[in-house]
Design an enzyme around this catalytic site. Sequence first.
Site, short mmCIF file in Angstrom:
data_model
loop_
_atom_site.label_atom_id
_atom_site.label_comp_id
_atom_site.label_asym_id
_atom_site.label_seq_id
_atom_site.Cartn_x
_atom_site.Cartn_y
_atom_site.Cartn_z
N PHE A 276 21.09 20.95 22.44
CA PHE A 276 21.40 21.28 23.82
C PHE A 276 21.29 22.79 24.05
CE2 PHE A 276 24.16 22.23 27.46
CZ PHE A 276 23.67 21.32 28.39
N HIS B 41 24.32 46.21 3.42
CA HIS B 41 23.19 46.94 4.00
C HIS B 41 22.94 46.48 5.43
CE1 HIS B 41 21.17 43.14 3.03
NE2 HIS B 41 20.13 43.53 3.78
N ASN C 202 22.64 41.83 9.41
CA ASN C 202 22.81 40.39 9.18
C ASN C 202 23.73 40.29 7.99
OD1 ASN C 202 21.00 39.53 11.16
ND2 ASN C 202 19.25 39.64 9.76
N CYS D 203 20.30 47.98 -5.47
CA CYS D 203 21.25 48.79 -6.25
C CYS D 203 20.65 50.14 -6.66
CB CYS D 203 21.68 48.01 -7.50
SG CYS D 203 22.90 46.73 -7.14
O1 G1P Z 1 25.94 16.29 17.32
P1 G1P Z 1 27.25 16.98 17.47
O2 G1P Z 1 28.00 16.92 16.21
O3 G1P Z 1 28.04 16.52 18.66
O4 G1P Z 1 26.99 18.53 17.74
C1 G1P Z 1 25.79 19.19 17.48
O5 G1P Z 1 24.97 19.21 18.65
C2 G1P Z 1 25.53 19.85 19.78
C3 G1P Z 1 24.50 19.86 20.90
O6 G1P Z 1 23.33 20.57 20.54
C4 G1P Z 1 26.00 21.27 19.46
O7 G1P Z 1 26.75 21.77 20.55
C5 G1P Z 1 26.88 21.32 18.20
O8 G1P Z 1 27.13 22.67 17.87
C6 G1P Z 1 26.14 20.61 17.06
O9 G1P Z 1 26.93 20.61 15.90
O1 G1P Z 2 16.88 40.56 6.07
P1 G1P Z 2 15.59 39.87 5.89
O2 G1P Z 2 15.59 39.07 4.64
O3 G1P Z 2 14.40 40.77 5.98
O4 G1P Z 2 15.40 38.81 7.09
C1 G1P Z 2 16.42 38.35 7.91
O5 G1P Z 2 16.51 39.15 9.07
C2 G1P Z 2 15.34 39.18 9.88
C3 G1P Z 2 15.65 39.98 11.13
O6 G1P Z 2 16.68 39.43 11.90
C4 G1P Z 2 14.86 37.78 10.25
O7 G1P Z 2 13.59 37.88 10.85
C5 G1P Z 2 14.76 36.87 9.02
O8 G1P Z 2 14.47 35.56 9.44
C6 G1P Z 2 16.08 36.92 8.26
O9 G1P Z 2 16.01 36.11 7.11
#
Ligand code: G1P
Ligand code: G1P
Lengths: 350, 350
Positions: free
Chosen positions: B319, B166, B153, B55
């Site tokens: 997966f 930001h 992000n 801020c």
């Molecule tokens: O175990 P689930 O509920 O079928 O699903 C989970 O595992 C899958 C495989 O890695 C992913 O595609 C889903 O996004 C995740 O929520």
């Molecule tokens: O915005 P931050 O708090 O510095 O950090 C965030 O963005 C970064 C860049 O993608 C990542 O490495 C961190 O894991 C995430 O928490």
Amino acid sequence: SKVFEPTDHQHRRLNPLNGQWVLVSPHRMKRPWSGQQEAAQKNDLPEFDPTNPLCPGVTRPNGAKNPDYKSTFVFTNDFPALLENVPEPPPGDDPLFQSASASGTCKVMCFHPKSNTTLPLMSIKEIRDVINEWIKEFNQLKVKYTWVQIFENKGAAMGCSNPHPHCQIWACSFLPNELAIKDIHLKKYYETYRRPLLDDYAKKEVLKKERVVVENPDWLVVVPYWASWPFETLLISRTGAKRISDLKASEIENLAKTVKELTTKYDNLFQCSFPYSMGFHGAPTGEMAGNVDSHWTLHAIYYPPLLRSATVRKFMVGFELLCQAQRDLTAEQAAARLKELDGNKHYLHS
Amino acid sequence: SKVFEPTDHQHRRLNPLNGQWVLVSPHRMKRPWSGQQEAAQKNDLPEFDPTNPLCPGVTRPNGAKNPDYKSTFVFTNDFPALLENVPEPPPGDDPLFQSASASGTCKVMCFHPKSNTTLPLMSIKEIRDVINEWIKEFNQLKVKYTWVQIFENKGAAMGCSNPHPHCQIWACSFLPNELAIKDIHLKKYYETYRRPLLDDYAKKEVLKKERVVVENPDWLVVVPYWASWPFETLLISRTGAKRISDLKASEIENLAKTVKELTTKYDNLFQCSFPYSMGFHGAPTGEMAGNVDSHWTLHAIYYPPLLRSATVRKFMVGFELLCQAQRDLTAEQAAARLKELDGNKHYLHS
Ligand SMILES: O=P(O)(O)O[C@H]1O[C@H](CO)[C@@H](O)[C@H](O)[C@H]1O
Ligand SMILES: O=P(O)(O)O[C@H]1O[C@H](CO)[C@@H](O)[C@H](O)[C@H]1O
């Protein structure tokens, strides 16, 4: 000008399995965290929940009734991402709009009849039953499918939608990206050195010691030199196994012990049921089973999201999605912490 | 045997920017979800919080005091993943233990003095100020650094640790993985067709219409044919810009409008402050600025995690981490939903 210290000075490390670099920024461990906190996994699950579709004897939403199983239980996912028979997309001639067919099957495997247990809390004998069931499924699916992925998403933070101890097995008619890339890198190394990359790597790590977490004659667990997730580990077969189906009884017994030891250490690290995604990678199967596979070594990879505590995770977001993986503590620092933790006594039992 | 229907039948699609396949399983939208629920982003932030280090006028934990800024405000991250001057790692001769140097800088850019606003709620003029600040920073950093990553992000689900509006700018001395791979793929296409891949792609999508979300003379937003995240979008320059620093005043004005329209649609989709990671990709800079860059087209990528509602996200876990990305609804289904949403009137204003 100062001397390079890997625990103080940012640098990049190469993952020889996929040719990707990881940015290591150890000095960043000092930053405070005020972002999202994960809900710590509670230990108050009932042993049996009649509304949980993975429990013994329960009728699942699709009307199928689970048997009153006493050990492991496998069934085809009621909402599979891969179906066995679907029409194929028409061939396209535009390089910007390419599609291809995909068929397969998705199975769910319950590890244990009780909802309130997990691998580190199970006995060696019970974990052995799980491994034997993995091998049984693998042997059935490997005939038809190019790739059989055994994997466990553990914990809500890793998208696991049901806390009952279970894993998934997805078999597919194609070699997925990560494996296609790994196959190329392993092959290239083999062509140069005439030895499997991961055999060489395991031998070197045993000598170097600084990244070793668990070691026995059949298996080695290290935080790989190129780890991207904070406490990522690599579990490597030391006996030349290329697929999970190659394992002998003694190797299965030692794998059960290794899995119990590693996951106990994980739970003890932040005194919580440690979330992760893990899975096995080995030589392809199906119509690729006849290919030369001397460059392969069976291994499992653990990707755990936690960074600082049971509630503070690493996010692979903006920079990571758009550029490349970034980690804070070094692989050696993570390995040292995991190594010193008790792998025999679970924190819930002390 | 049935006819192939992309909205019913699983298939794979190729991302021509990185050579990776995505598994599309549209029939899976029918499965129920009982896993982790995200906390929906609340709308009750105060305009000013004296304890929030982003801020105006606040003294940050490291003792630095923010100016009483009225528009944007840029400063170097107090806990940067990349520092400008660090000793370099010694060259290694083992292919399994390769490291390389990394230097750079990480900046934070506040979009607005008020904590309780976001891009879709800001005026076109205010968004233009943000874009102009992006360009100013890019122009400064591009001299020294090979890669300048501007990224946002947004939301706790995407690891954002501070709700004040930001973004971040990380500049690095090396070309990160994703860009190295993209550069190769764009180059290969250019060598064959003598036209930039993304120019061709944008022209084809404008004709095909089915994946277009926002369109104006300077910019095109589509859910790319190969999207992996459920509501992923690609914002492509239609004027041949290669870097954000190439944009003319009218293109900046239209980019501000496009960003406002897209992010308004996103917020309206699930009636929440829609989380995402987004960032710009264009031709490399620094010592690579002199290279041929005719194969590049400036674009931004939005990776939003939500799948079904403000609280149910897609997890890229087992997966996906071990094999390859998987999505449920098709790109065309996602585009149709985003297209029909109001891009002018934000749900909070109705
Ligand atoms: O175990 P689930 O509920 O079928 O699903 C989970 O595992 C899958 C495989 O890695 C992913 O595609 C889903 O996004 C995740 O929520
Ligand atoms: O915005 P931050 O708090 O510095 O950090 C965030 O963005 C970064 C860049 O993608 C990542 O490495 C961190 O894991 C995430 O928490």
